[in-house]
Motif scaffolding. Sequence first.
Motif, short mmCIF file in Angstrom:
data_model
loop_
_atom_site.label_atom_id
_atom_site.label_comp_id
_atom_site.label_asym_id
_atom_site.label_seq_id
_atom_site.Cartn_x
_atom_site.Cartn_y
_atom_site.Cartn_z
N LEU A 73 0.81 -1.22 0.00
CA LEU A 73 0.00 0.00 0.00
C LEU A 73 0.85 1.27 0.00
O LEU A 73 0.40 2.31 -0.48
CB LEU A 73 -0.93 0.03 1.21
N LEU A 74 2.03 1.19 0.57
CA LEU A 74 2.91 2.37 0.63
C LEU A 74 4.26 2.03 0.01
O LEU A 74 4.84 0.98 0.31
CB LEU A 74 3.13 2.80 2.09
N PRO A 75 4.81 2.91 -0.83
CA PRO A 75 6.16 2.69 -1.32
C PRO A 75 7.18 2.85 -0.19
O PRO A 75 6.92 3.53 0.80
CB PRO A 75 6.34 3.77 -2.39
N ARG A 76 8.31 2.23 -0.36
CA ARG A 76 9.35 2.26 0.67
C ARG A 76 9.75 3.69 1.02
O ARG A 76 9.97 4.01 2.20
CB ARG A 76 10.57 1.46 0.19
N ALA A 77 9.82 4.55 0.02
CA ALA A 77 10.24 5.93 0.28
C ALA A 77 9.27 6.64 1.22
O ALA A 77 9.68 7.44 2.07
CB ALA A 77 10.33 6.70 -1.04
N ASP A 78 7.96 6.36 1.09
CA ASP A 78 6.97 6.97 1.99
C ASP A 78 7.16 6.45 3.42
O ASP A 78 7.04 7.22 4.39
CB ASP A 78 5.56 6.66 1.51
N CYS A 79 7.45 5.17 3.56
CA CYS A 79 7.68 4.61 4.90
C CYS A 79 8.89 5.26 5.56
O CYS A 79 8.85 5.59 6.75
CB CYS A 79 7.86 3.10 4.81
N VAL A 80 9.95 5.44 4.78
CA VAL A 80 11.16 6.08 5.31
C VAL A 80 10.87 7.52 5.73
O VAL A 80 11.32 7.99 6.79
CB VAL A 80 12.30 6.03 4.27
N GLU A 81 10.07 8.22 4.93
CA GLU A 81 9.70 9.60 5.27
C GLU A 81 8.92 9.64 6.58
O GLU A 81 9.12 10.53 7.42
CB GLU A 81 8.88 10.20 4.14
N MET A 82 8.02 8.68 6.79
CA MET A 82 7.24 8.62 8.02
C MET A 82 8.12 8.35 9.22
O MET A 82 7.98 9.00 10.27
CB MET A 82 6.16 7.54 7.89
N ILE A 83 9.06 7.44 9.09
CA ILE A 83 9.96 7.12 10.19
C ILE A 83 10.85 8.32 10.53
O ILE A 83 11.08 8.64 11.70
CB ILE A 83 10.81 5.89 9.84
N ASP A 84 11.30 9.03 9.50
CA ASP A 84 12.12 10.23 9.74
C ASP A 84 11.32 11.28 10.51
O ASP A 84 11.84 11.93 11.43
CB ASP A 84 12.60 10.81 8.40
N TYR A 85 10.05 11.45 10.15
CA TYR A 85 9.19 12.42 10.85
C TYR A 85 9.04 12.04 12.32
O TYR A 85 9.01 12.90 13.21
CB TYR A 85 7.82 12.47 10.17
N LEU A 86 8.94 10.75 12.59
CA LEU A 86 8.66 10.28 13.95
C LEU A 86 9.89 10.23 14.85
O LEU A 86 9.76 10.04 16.07
CB LEU A 86 8.04 8.88 13.88
N ASN A 87 11.07 10.41 14.30
CA ASN A 87 12.30 10.21 15.06
C ASN A 87 12.37 11.03 16.34
O ASN A 87 12.90 10.56 17.35
CB ASN A 87 13.53 10.51 14.19
N ASP A 88 11.87 12.27 16.30
CA ASP A 88 11.97 13.10 17.50
C ASP A 88 10.64 13.21 18.25
O ASP A 88 10.50 14.01 19.17
CB ASP A 88 12.46 14.51 17.14
#
Length: 300
Positions: A73-88
């Motif tokens: 449902l989500l491309p890998r790049a979108d997942c990475v973007e979400m994880i980056d947003y959540l880091n802090d």
Amino acid sequence: MSIKTGHARAVISLAAFYAHRIITIAMVRALIVAAIRTYVRWRHKPNTGAAPHGHPAATDALRVDGYAPLGQLLPRADCVEMIDYLNDKLLNDRDTPRPPFRLIDAPAGVRLADYGFADVVNCPHVVALANCPLLLGIAASYLGCKPTLSSVVLRWSWPCAHGTSDLQRFHRDADDWRFFKVLVYLTDVDEQCGPHVYVKATHRGGRTMRLRFWSDEQIAAAYSRDRIAVAVGRMGSAFAVDTAGIHKGLAPTRGARLMLMLRYSLLPCYESHCTPTGTPRPSGLDGYINRLLFDHAGGR
């Protein structure tokens, strides 16, 4: 919304929550579900020319098995973007009272932790995915009316040597009269990284007032191996599941898992205690479906 109106809605939601737990007779439940559907269809019709049809095969699998793989449902790049947003962003331990913590500071021994509701709603791609035609189509078909997006959760699971969480034991959910969830893996998940495990077709079993847990041995004795679905997948893969059926999250033994959970239901679910984020609803989103996520969601 006035305080008086908000209180009245909270009371109605509470009453509906306990009623659906108390009423277990299948025929009575079916009549109540039909009445709720009829009211919602009358009061909240699909947007003209925009009623999605979803994925018939997935909807059929959800009806029969309670479980339907949805692919990537989500491309890998979108997942990475979400994880980056959540880091802090701060996480809250689901099992042990402790101060919120960032991912990099996760305490030893934590098993499961969720991000705050506002951070989940504002996380890139979450709201857009929850409102995509595929998922809304499946929700409308499975629920029989316009759905309520009643919960959005982002949850980490970690390996832990000290027991398991209740969510990692076989159980049923009792969230609403009728509901289902879409689970999206935001990390690669194999059998050592905490996959979701589901006993197919158990969502069609009888309801009970008291929720309970089952051991692995009890499930293995009661159900054949082909009834047990172990949902492994790459980052961005997803599946729909009616968690009124018997299920659990397998405790990770090797790697951590990040998962997005979207719940679609007939009614708001009292136990979720969703509070709108305080920001206006983004343009183009259905106000009724998203009314628990955003202020000024309207009633369409």
